[in-house]
Enzyme design. Structure first.
Site, PDB file in Angstrom:
ATOM      1  N   SER A  89       0.842  -1.201   0.000  1.00 17.50           N
ATOM      2  CA  SER A  89       0.000   0.000   0.000  1.00 17.50           C
ATOM      3  C   SER A  89       0.873   1.246   0.000  1.00 17.50           C
ATOM      4  CB  SER A  89      -0.926   0.013   1.223  1.00 17.50           C
ATOM      5  OG  SER A  89      -0.176   0.241   2.404  1.00 17.50           O
ATOM      6  N   LYS A 146       5.166   0.126   9.780  1.00 21.34           N
ATOM      7  CA  LYS A 146       4.992   1.540  10.121  1.00 21.34           C
ATOM      8  C   LYS A 146       6.280   2.046  10.764  1.00 21.34           C
ATOM      9  CE  LYS A 146       0.586   1.302   9.007  1.00 21.34           C
ATOM     10  NZ  LYS A 146       0.076   1.913   7.749  1.00 21.34           N
ATOM     11  N   SER A 255      -2.965   6.431   6.191  1.00 17.33           N
ATOM     12  CA  SER A 255      -2.317   5.358   6.944  1.00 17.33           C
ATOM     13  C   SER A 255      -3.213   4.910   8.086  1.00 17.33           C
ATOM     14  CB  SER A 255      -0.963   5.829   7.494  1.00 17.33           C
ATOM     15  OG  SER A 255      -0.407   4.854   8.345  1.00 17.33           O
TER      16      SER A 255
END
Length: 307
Positions: A89, A146, A255
């Site tokens: 993504s 992340k 996000s």
């Protein structure tokens, strides 16, 4: 899904190893005895071809013997050293792009068994600013990636698209750290990243020892009504519990991270992203005769270390 492949690889390796062990300890001595009996009867030493005809090794055992060492090495590498991941993504743009293939250093934080993920050896803990791969807390079968923003004991505020951090107060300290504004500087005036047709603003941010870029969508308003609500704090404020971490994507308005679902427990940590080993362009037009999953090119300039 990622854990499924780990379990599958482990099971296949164990099965191949057991077949090879049974053949080596049980079947092979019997084959050798048959060969010895035949050589005694003929009063001559048989060639390798003749030995194979007299006492052939089973095809399954032969296959297990050939693949077990390969599977074992792959299992060790993937479980304890390095594992490849694909970025699916745009949540970590501009640091990581969709189509990047990265290596994750599995031993950065701890060594865990590949099935139950029990910690075998504690090595280190994440530092602020590192990019970490972890098991997604709401659905641990998924791997997420992340940037680590908050460490245990930190107070985190994300307000009006500005990040504030008050580092944890050491019990031995006479004065606790003050709340810090994480400054960001506009990196580019001409947008090169977009969300649909909307140009994104690119900023330079310093988190701990790590300087990195972030993206902000100027058309997206405040989303604090969707934030994870921690009891006893403001809607856009969090205090990281012991043994947990607060993570955010670099593409701040695109996000799904700790702001929305909470903290990452230590036991969910998989490893630290360290290297981009391949990067494919995935911008094939819908009118193309080829499937969408076939890359349109390779971004050679992206290969290298991850910050």
């Amino acid at each position: 899904m990622a854990n499924f492949y780990s379990v599958l690889l482990t099971v296949i390796t164990i099965v191949a190893g057991l077949i090879w062990l049974y053949d080596a300890k049980v079947s092979k001595p019997k084959r050798q005895q048959r060969i010895a009996d035949e050589e005694k009867r003929l009063q001559q030493t048989l060639s390798d071809e003749a030995r194979e005809r007299v006492a052939p090794q089973g095809s399954i055992a032969e296959f297990a013997q050939s693949v077990f060492p390969i599977l074992f090495v792959i299992l060790i590498l993937r479980s304890f050293l390095y594992e490849p991941f694909r970025i699916p993504s745009a949540s970590m743009m501009p640091t990581l792009l969709e189509g990047d293939f990265i290596l994750v250093e599995k031993f950065s934080y701890s060594l865990r068994d590949p099935i139950w993920r029990t910690e075998l050896v504690e090595i280190d803990r994440p530092e602020r600013g590192e990019i970490a791969v972890f098991k997604y807390p709401p659905e641990p079968s998924l791997d997420f990636i992340k940037r680590v923003v908050g460490l245990p004991g930190d107070r985190i505020i994300y307000r009006n698209k500005t990040l504030y951090i008050q580092p944890a107060c050491d019990e031995a300290a006479t004065q606790c750290p003050e709340l810090q504004v994480i400054e960001r500087n506009l990196e580019r005036a001409d947008a090169i990243y977009f969300s649909g047709a909307t140009p994104l603003q690119q900023y330079r941010e310093q988190l701990g020892e790590v300087a990195h870029d972030t993206l902000v969508d100027p058309t997206v308003g405040n989303r604090d009504r969707y934030y994870f609500q921690q009891p006893g704090t403001a809607r856009d404020e969090w205090i990281v519990p012991e043994g947990n971490y607060f993570v955010m994507g670099d593409n701040r308005d695109n996000s799904e991270d700790s702001r929305y679902w909470g903290f990452v427990p230590e036991e969910n940590l998989v490893g630290r992203a360290v290297f981009i080993w391949m990067s494919f362009e995935m911008d094939r037009k819908a009118s193309s005769m080829l499937p969408q999953w076939i890359p349109t090119g390779i971004r050679w300039e992206r290969l290298g270390g991850v910050e």
